[in-house]
Motif scaffolding. Structure first.
Motif, PDB file in Angstrom:
ATOM      1  N   THR A 271       0.899  -1.078  -0.006  1.00 37.73           N
ATOM      2  CA  THR A 271       0.021  -0.093  -0.097  1.00 37.73           C
ATOM      3  C   THR A 271       0.856   1.187   0.120  1.00 37.73           C
ATOM      4  OG1 THR A 271      -1.815   0.974   1.119  1.00 37.73           O
ATOM      5  CG2 THR A 271      -0.257   0.094   2.634  1.00 37.73           C
ATOM      6  N   GLY A 272       0.261   2.493   0.076  1.00 35.89           N
ATOM      7  CA  GLY A 272       0.995   3.593  -0.025  1.00 35.89           C
ATOM      8  C   GLY A 272      -0.252   4.897   0.038  1.00 35.89           C
ATOM      9  N   ARG A 273       0.354   5.746  -0.306  1.00 36.53           N
ATOM     10  CA  ARG A 273      -0.669   7.127  -0.418  1.00 36.53           C
ATOM     11  C   ARG A 273      -1.452   7.013  -1.375  1.00 36.53           C
ATOM     12  NH1 ARG A 273       2.811  12.141   1.350  1.00 36.53           N
ATOM     13  NH2 ARG A 273       3.862  11.572  -0.397  1.00 36.53           N
ATOM     14  N   PRO A 274      -2.579   7.738  -1.373  1.00 33.59           N
ATOM     15  CA  PRO A 274      -3.542   7.599  -2.579  1.00 33.59           C
ATOM     16  C   PRO A 274      -2.976   8.641  -3.796  1.00 33.59           C
ATOM     17  CG  PRO A 274      -4.702   8.537  -0.566  1.00 33.59           C
ATOM     18  CD  PRO A 274      -3.228   8.372  -0.118  1.00 33.59           C
ATOM     19  N   ALA A 275      -3.519   8.060  -4.863  1.00 29.47           N
ATOM     20  CA  ALA A 275      -3.084   8.986  -6.183  1.00 29.47           C
ATOM     21  C   ALA A 275      -3.284  10.343  -6.161  1.00 29.47           C
ATOM     22  CB  ALA A 275      -3.531   8.482  -7.357  1.00 29.47           C
TER      23      ALA A 275
END
Ligand code: SF4
Ligand code: SF4
Ligand code: FES
Length: 533
Positions: A364-368
């Protein structure tokens, strides 16, 4: 390669290059204000004047001038060579150019300097550019005289707010137009222009506009003097106290190369500046990236926590090991992060898949976010490609897949790296987990839901490798010492491995990198394309 002569030295050049470009590449500085290697040529400051020798058999280009003769107290006719701006003079085979070796050039540079400072307030003690200002540097190198003008200098607008990020001081401005050309040519928003002429000219923002494109801080960066100042950096630090580390921006997957300036006396980061890399970001960074350094000190996880209660890191590691020991591998998942380095992700994956036998790998990561055709990538994670390369040939599943696995009861325990998750709305699924161990640097849904939270060092506090969207592995150097109780995430993973009775076979970053590249612990680091210059 063809060559020309500069002060007697042969300088190779490529077709179409100017004298200043070729000299710059050869490591020779011809003094300049308005020229910038990434912008068009304006040739307006005249600081780069050089003497171009006539080809054999041709007369020199001369100027008729009136010179004052102190003996007769009369003006007399004289001739002097017509000097050329090196930023505009095309290099050509056999050309002979004099820069440092010409008395005429020396005089011209001193005169240009004196003229630029005629109406300048010389408020260096309170100027943010002091210490890295070309007016200061070139006064010392090329002028060395005190001011002769006794009249009141021309006064112009001061501390004019150009937009949310930039403040302009017209009295310090030398009207080199770098900021104007940058906005037009690179940011593709011609919002700045020059008003008036002569000693009353100044830079103005288009009527009805603010300087508010996505690259406004670059105008301050290209300004060779202290005329444009950054609202963020104004009056915060004296640059001579700052040290710099070569880092990689963490705000998107472009991976712009940056200088992270920090004060070692208070272990604080003060700013980001672009670091030239022609394959990645050329000379530029966007505002989001320039301000990215602030995250190092904002909303950080600085303590270990068990159920929200602050504890020592060792205690939290003991508890995490206790919670993860003996869990059925099918119920345990590892969550990797595009916000963490290759080393952190590799270590977490190794621990999860080898001793713990995890088969369910998520990332996961930060939203686009916003993208453009200049630098900004919609993927707001610095190492998405790195995570994919570590898990290859398998592809990790995203957070939505993890959320549904949690909802269905297929996953009950998670070892997670990172802080951001793609869709914060899905964070509610985390509450259903029996065990969530998080190694993270920032507060957020993951940290909030963690049963055990371990404080990870940010990219500013540890060396790390990041793979950008082009697949280039770039190294980001440690700037400051880890804040609070934070430690590099890979070290926390290694410590957890020891407690789980599965010590990882690397004790140093070099050993870890060797393991990543499949080499023996003593082998060298992986090759770094587009690495720090
Ligand atoms: S504000 Fe700076 S960059 Fe812009 S014209 Fe003036 S001196 Fe040049
Ligand atoms: S384009 Fe991306 S990597 Fe480059 S400075 Fe902006 S946010 Fe950072
Ligand atoms: S740098 Fe050539 S005229 Fe300014």
């Amino acid at each position: 390669m063809p060559t020309f002569k500069l002060d007697g030295r042969e300088i190779p050049f490529e077709k179409g290059e100017t004298v200043i470009q070729a000299a710059h590449r050869a490591g020779i500085d011809i003094p300049h204000y308005c020229w910038h290697p990434g912008l068009s040529v304006a040739a307006n400051c005249r600081m780069c004047l050089v003497e171009v020798m006539p080809p054999p058999g041709r007369p020199a280009m001369l100027l008729n001038v009136l010179a004052y003769d102190p003996k007769t107290k009369q003006y007399i006719d004289q001739q002097k060579p017509k000097l050329q701006p090196a930023c505009q003079q095309a290099a050509s085979e056999g050309l002979e150019v004099k820069s440092e070796s010409s008395k005429h050039v020396e005089k011209a540079r001193a005169a240009v300097q004196e003229m630029l400072l005629l109406n300048h307030p010389v408020d260096c003690p309170i100027c943010d550019q002091a210490g890295e200002c070309r007016l200061q540097d070139y006064w010392l190198e090329h002028q060395h005289t005190s001011k002769r003008m006794r009249d009141e200098p021309v006064h112009k607008p001061k501390a004019e707010v150009f937009g949310p990020t930039i403040v302009y001081d017209a009295e310090r401005c030398i009207v080199c137009t770098r900021c104007v050309r940058f906005s037009e040519e690179v940011a593709l928003d011609p919002v700045l222009s020059v008003r008036e002429r002569g000693n009353v000219n100044e830079i103005v923002v288009s009527p009805g506009r603010q300087l508010d494109h996505d690259y406004t801080l670059m105008t301050e960066h290209v300004c060779p003097v202290g005329a444009l100042t950054s609202v963020d950096f104004r009056f915060k630090a004296r640059v001579w106290f700052l040290r710099t580390a070569r880092t990689v921006c963490q705000e998107c997957s472009t991976g712009c190369n940056a200088h992270m300036d920090y004060d070692p006396r208070n272990n604080t980061v003060y700013r980001h500046r672009p670091r030239e890399n022609m394959e990645v970001n050329k000379y530029w960074m966007c505002d989001q990236g320039m301000l990215d350094y602030r995250r190092v000190h904002e909303d950080r996880v600085l303590d270990a926590r068990i159920g929200g209660e602050t504890v020592k890191v060792g205690t939290a590691l003991d508890r995490a090991a206790e919670l993860l020991r003996g869990v059925e591998p099918g119920k345990l998942a590892v969550l990797l992060s595009g916000q963490h380095s290759m080393e952190d992700n590799f270590a977490a994956l190794e621990l999860a898949t080898k001793p713990l036998g995890v088969v369910q790998v998520f990332s996961t990561g930060r939203p686009a976010g916003k993208s453009d055709k200049i630098l900004k990538n919609a993927d707001k994670n610095s190492n998405t490609a790195g995570v994919l390369s570590i898990t290859a040939p398998k592809k990790p599943l995203n957070f939505a897949a993890l959320a549904s696995a949690i909802q269905s009861g297929a996953v009950t325990h998670v070892l997670a790296l990172g802080s951001g998750i793609e869709d914060p709305a899905l964070a509610s699924a985390l509450g259903k987990l029996a065990v969530l161990v998080v190694i993270g640097s920032w507060n957020g849904p993951l940290a909030q839901a963690a049963h055990v939270l371990l404080p990870a060092a940010s990219w500013a506090e540890s060396d790390g490798l990041f793979m950008n969207a082009k697949g280039m592995v770039q190294e980001s150097e440690k700037a400051i010492e880890p804040l609070g109780q934070a430690r590099p995430a890979w070290k926390l993973v290694a410590a957890l491995g020891v407690r789980l009775g599965a010590p990882v076979p690397y004790k140093s970053l070099d050993e870890l990198r060797a393991a990543m590249s499949g080499g023996s612990p003593k082998s060298k680091r992986p090759s770094l394309s587009g690495a720090a210059q």
